[in-house]
Design a protein around this motif. Sequence first.
Motif, PDB file in Angstrom:
ATOM      1  N   LYS A 298      78.876  24.638  81.953  1.00 57.77           N
ATOM      2  CA  LYS A 298      79.308  23.394  82.588  1.00 57.77           C
ATOM      3  C   LYS A 298      78.176  22.369  82.559  1.00 57.77           C
ATOM      4  CE  LYS A 298      82.135  20.752  84.804  1.00 57.77           C
ATOM      5  NZ  LYS A 298      83.319  20.219  84.138  1.00 57.77           N
ATOM      6  N   CYS A 299      76.952  22.815  82.834  1.00 54.29           N
ATOM      7  CA  CYS A 299      75.802  21.900  82.785  1.00 54.29           C
ATOM      8  C   CYS A 299      75.638  21.320  81.383  1.00 54.29           C
ATOM      9  CB  CYS A 299      74.531  22.615  83.218  1.00 54.29           C
ATOM     10  SG  CYS A 299      74.435  22.885  84.996  1.00 54.29           S
ATOM     11  N   ARG A 300      75.764  22.185  80.360  1.00 49.32           N
ATOM     12  CA  ARG A 300      75.635  21.686  78.980  1.00 49.32           C
ATOM     13  C   ARG A 300      76.729  20.657  78.674  1.00 49.32           C
ATOM     14  NH1 ARG A 300      73.742  27.028  77.973  1.00 49.32           N
ATOM     15  NH2 ARG A 300      75.806  27.818  77.475  1.00 49.32           N
ATOM     16  N   GLU A 301      77.920  20.895  79.194  1.00 50.92           N
ATOM     17  CA  GLU A 301      79.022  19.943  78.992  1.00 50.92           C
ATOM     18  C   GLU A 301      78.691  18.593  79.637  1.00 50.92           C
ATOM     19  OE1 GLU A 301      83.333  19.307  81.029  1.00 50.92           O
ATOM     20  OE2 GLU A 301      82.893  21.346  80.358  1.00 50.92           O
ATOM     21  N   LEU A 302      78.172  18.621  80.864  1.00 54.02           N
ATOM     22  CA  LEU A 302      77.834  17.381  81.562  1.00 54.02           C
ATOM     23  C   LEU A 302      76.679  16.657  80.870  1.00 54.02           C
ATOM     24  CD1 LEU A 302      78.184  18.561  85.272  1.00 54.02           C
ATOM     25  CD2 LEU A 302      79.814  17.213  83.926  1.00 54.02           C
ATOM     26  N   PHE A 303      75.665  17.411  80.440  1.00 55.10           N
ATOM     27  CA  PHE A 303      74.574  16.786  79.678  1.00 55.10           C
ATOM     28  C   PHE A 303      75.122  16.135  78.415  1.00 55.10           C
ATOM     29  CE2 PHE A 303      71.606  19.944  81.770  1.00 55.10           C
ATOM     30  CZ  PHE A 303      70.923  18.999  82.503  1.00 55.10           C
ATOM     31  N   GLY A 304      76.048  16.806  77.752  1.00 49.21           N
ATOM     32  CA  GLY A 304      76.655  16.275  76.533  1.00 49.21           C
ATOM     33  C   GLY A 304      77.359  14.951  76.777  1.00 49.21           C
ATOM     34  N   GLN A 305      78.048  14.832  77.921  1.00 49.07           N
ATOM     35  CA  GLN A 305      78.723  13.581  78.256  1.00 49.07           C
ATOM     36  C   GLN A 305      77.715  12.444  78.409  1.00 49.07           C
ATOM     37  OE1 GLN A 305      80.969  14.489  81.800  1.00 49.07           O
ATOM     38  NE2 GLN A 305      82.555  15.583  80.678  1.00 49.07           N
ATOM     39  N   VAL A 306      76.592  12.738  79.052  1.00 47.37           N
ATOM     40  CA  VAL A 306      75.558  11.717  79.235  1.00 47.37           C
ATOM     41  C   VAL A 306      74.953  11.337  77.886  1.00 47.37           C
ATOM     42  CG1 VAL A 306      73.297  11.238  80.280  1.00 47.37           C
ATOM     43  CG2 VAL A 306      75.073  12.432  81.599  1.00 47.37           C
ATOM     44  N   ILE A 307      74.642  12.347  77.073  1.00 47.61           N
ATOM     45  CA  ILE A 307      74.036  12.086  75.761  1.00 47.61           C
ATOM     46  C   ILE A 307      74.967  11.243  74.895  1.00 47.61           C
ATOM     47  CG2 ILE A 307      73.396  13.224  73.587  1.00 47.61           C
ATOM     48  CD1 ILE A 307      72.226  15.511  75.431  1.00 47.61           C
ATOM     49  N   GLU A 308      76.240  11.504  74.984  1.00 45.06           N
ATOM     50  CA  GLU A 308      77.225  10.781  74.177  1.00 45.06           C
ATOM     51  C   GLU A 308      77.379   9.329  74.607  1.00 45.06           C
ATOM     52  OE1 GLU A 308      82.033  10.914  73.838  1.00 45.06           O
ATOM     53  OE2 GLU A 308      81.002  12.843  73.674  1.00 45.06           O
ATOM     54  N   LYS A 309      77.284   9.061  75.926  1.00 46.99           N
ATOM     55  CA  LYS A 309      77.634   7.736  76.427  1.00 46.99           C
ATOM     56  C   LYS A 309      76.459   6.871  76.888  1.00 46.99           C
ATOM     57  CE  LYS A 309      82.131   9.402  77.902  1.00 46.99           C
ATOM     58  NZ  LYS A 309      82.956   9.800  79.025  1.00 46.99           N
ATOM     59  N   ASN A 310      75.277   7.467  77.055  1.00 49.89           N
ATOM     60  CA  ASN A 310      74.172   6.709  77.629  1.00 49.89           C
ATOM     61  C   ASN A 310      73.237   6.222  76.531  1.00 49.89           C
ATOM     62  OD1 ASN A 310      71.713   6.040  79.257  1.00 49.89           O
ATOM     63  ND2 ASN A 310      73.037   6.824  80.880  1.00 49.89           N
ATOM     64  N   GLU A 311      72.712   5.013  76.702  1.00 48.72           N
ATOM     65  CA  GLU A 311      71.796   4.462  75.703  1.00 48.72           C
ATOM     66  C   GLU A 311      70.404   4.215  76.275  1.00 48.72           C
ATOM     67  OE1 GLU A 311      72.782  -0.271  76.052  1.00 48.72           O
ATOM     68  OE2 GLU A 311      74.111   0.927  74.790  1.00 48.72           O
ATOM     69  N   HIS A 312      70.165   4.632  77.510  1.00 50.12           N
ATOM     70  CA  HIS A 312      68.887   4.402  78.171  1.00 50.12           C
ATOM     71  C   HIS A 312      67.965   5.596  77.938  1.00 50.12           C
ATOM     72  CE1 HIS A 312      70.702   0.917  80.046  1.00 50.12           C
ATOM     73  NE2 HIS A 312      71.742   1.689  80.329  1.00 50.12           N
ATOM     74  N   GLU A 313      66.842   5.334  77.279  1.00 48.77           N
ATOM     75  CA  GLU A 313      65.946   6.401  76.843  1.00 48.77           C
ATOM     76  C   GLU A 313      65.463   7.287  77.991  1.00 48.77           C
ATOM     77  OE1 GLU A 313      64.089   8.542  73.764  1.00 48.77           O
ATOM     78  OE2 GLU A 313      65.699   7.085  73.763  1.00 48.77           O
TER      79      GLU A 313
ATOM     80  N   ALA B  56      78.517   2.899  93.245  1.00 48.55           N
ATOM     81  CA  ALA B  56      78.713   4.293  93.669  1.00 48.55           C
ATOM     82  C   ALA B  56      77.553   5.178  93.219  1.00 48.55           C
ATOM     83  CB  ALA B  56      80.022   4.831  93.103  1.00 48.55           C
ATOM     84  N   VAL B  57      76.835   4.772  92.191  1.00 50.05           N
ATOM     85  CA  VAL B  57      75.794   5.615  91.596  1.00 50.05           C
ATOM     86  C   VAL B  57      74.706   6.017  92.594  1.00 50.05           C
ATOM     87  CG1 VAL B  57      74.009   5.729  89.805  1.00 50.05           C
ATOM     88  CG2 VAL B  57      76.282   4.846  89.251  1.00 50.05           C
ATOM     89  N   PRO B  58      74.135   5.115  93.405  1.00 49.84           N
ATOM     90  CA  PRO B  58      73.106   5.561  94.355  1.00 49.84           C
ATOM     91  C   PRO B  58      73.625   6.609  95.351  1.00 49.84           C
ATOM     92  CG  PRO B  58      73.086   3.168  94.175  1.00 49.84           C
ATOM     93  CD  PRO B  58      74.298   3.658  93.432  1.00 49.84           C
ATOM     94  N   PHE B  59      74.860   6.453  95.786  1.00 52.11           N
ATOM     95  CA  PHE B  59      75.436   7.425  96.721  1.00 52.11           C
ATOM     96  C   PHE B  59      75.593   8.787  96.043  1.00 52.11           C
ATOM     97  CE2 PHE B  59      77.007   3.330  98.365  1.00 52.11           C
ATOM     98  CZ  PHE B  59      76.580   3.417  99.684  1.00 52.11           C
ATOM     99  N   LEU B  60      76.111   8.781  94.832  1.00 51.41           N
ATOM    100  CA  LEU B  60      76.309  10.028  94.086  1.00 51.41           C
ATOM    101  C   LEU B  60      74.966  10.668  93.734  1.00 51.41           C
ATOM    102  CD1 LEU B  60      79.210   8.754  91.831  1.00 51.41           C
ATOM    103  CD2 LEU B  60      79.414  10.483  93.636  1.00 51.41           C
TER     104      LEU B  60
ATOM    105  N   ALA C 237      77.125   6.265  81.439  1.00 43.15           N
ATOM    106  CA  ALA C 237      76.367   5.222  80.747  1.00 43.15           C
ATOM    107  C   ALA C 237      75.358   4.512  81.656  1.00 43.15           C
ATOM    108  CB  ALA C 237      77.321   4.193  80.151  1.00 43.15           C
ATOM    109  N   SER C 238      75.307   4.859  82.929  1.00 43.36           N
ATOM    110  CA  SER C 238      74.454   4.164  83.884  1.00 43.36           C
ATOM    111  C   SER C 238      72.970   4.360  83.588  1.00 43.36           C
ATOM    112  CB  SER C 238      74.753   4.643  85.308  1.00 43.36           C
ATOM    113  OG  SER C 238      73.828   4.081  86.217  1.00 43.36           O
ATOM    114  N   LYS C 239      72.213   3.287  83.744  1.00 41.99           N
ATOM    115  CA  LYS C 239      70.754   3.359  83.563  1.00 41.99           C
ATOM    116  C   LYS C 239      70.090   4.042  84.753  1.00 41.99           C
ATOM    117  CE  LYS C 239      69.779  -1.258  85.460  1.00 41.99           C
ATOM    118  NZ  LYS C 239      69.528  -0.772  86.793  1.00 41.99           N
ATOM    119  N   ASP C 240      70.811   4.205  85.847  1.00 44.89           N
ATOM    120  CA  ASP C 240      70.261   4.782  87.072  1.00 44.89           C
ATOM    121  C   ASP C 240      70.578   6.268  87.234  1.00 44.89           C
ATOM    122  OD1 ASP C 240      69.234   2.275  87.882  1.00 44.89           O
ATOM    123  OD2 ASP C 240      71.236   1.698  88.569  1.00 44.89           O
TER     124      ASP C 240
END
Length: 194
Positions: free
Chosen positions: A84-99, A30-34, A62-65
């Motif tokens: 809202k943007c800061r909240e969404l960035f926070g979710q990515v920062i919390e769950k993603n491990e791709h630099e 789903a990631v490429p479509f989103l 958590a997606s690398k893409d």
Amino acid sequence: NAVAAKSDPIPQFVERFKTGATENAGTDDAVPFLNWIVMNTSRADAKACAEAAETLCGEHAASKDLAPAVTMLGRMSGTLGAEKCRELFGQVIEKNEHEAVLVQAYYGRAQTVMSDANASDELRKQAVADLRRVAESEADQRLAARAEGQIFVLENLQIGMSAPDIEGKDLDGVEFKLSDYRGKVVVLDFWGDW
């Protein structure tokens, strides 16, 4: 605007990409479509863009893409709101491990603070920390250089702060320092003719 609206091909593809995202919901497919929706529909369909951004940062944080959408998210504070943007960035920062994704998320979160004249001191401190994180990363050297410049702005060029010393030559070729004029009214006019 009327001509642009008639010739804009994006609206005819939005439903196709929404369908692709729905058919692949809950999977990495789903990631490429989103990503496409976020990258291309902010003007044509702001609601679809916002929904896709929330889905990406929630279900696929958590997606690398995710980097393309995270980069675009940094430009969506007018649509989604800075908080809202800061909240969404926070979710990515919390769950993603791709630099490559993380530096975009840290940078974007800092940008939402820097563009918010009413941001609290706590948020401004967090923005500096986020920018330091980006500046220290080797994942994106151009973004790291931008972050370093913005750290300087946040730490040295805010209202009420003393201006950093500037050295140069006046129109007659005489060297001067801004500090030579301390205590006097000084008007600085920066311009270029490029």
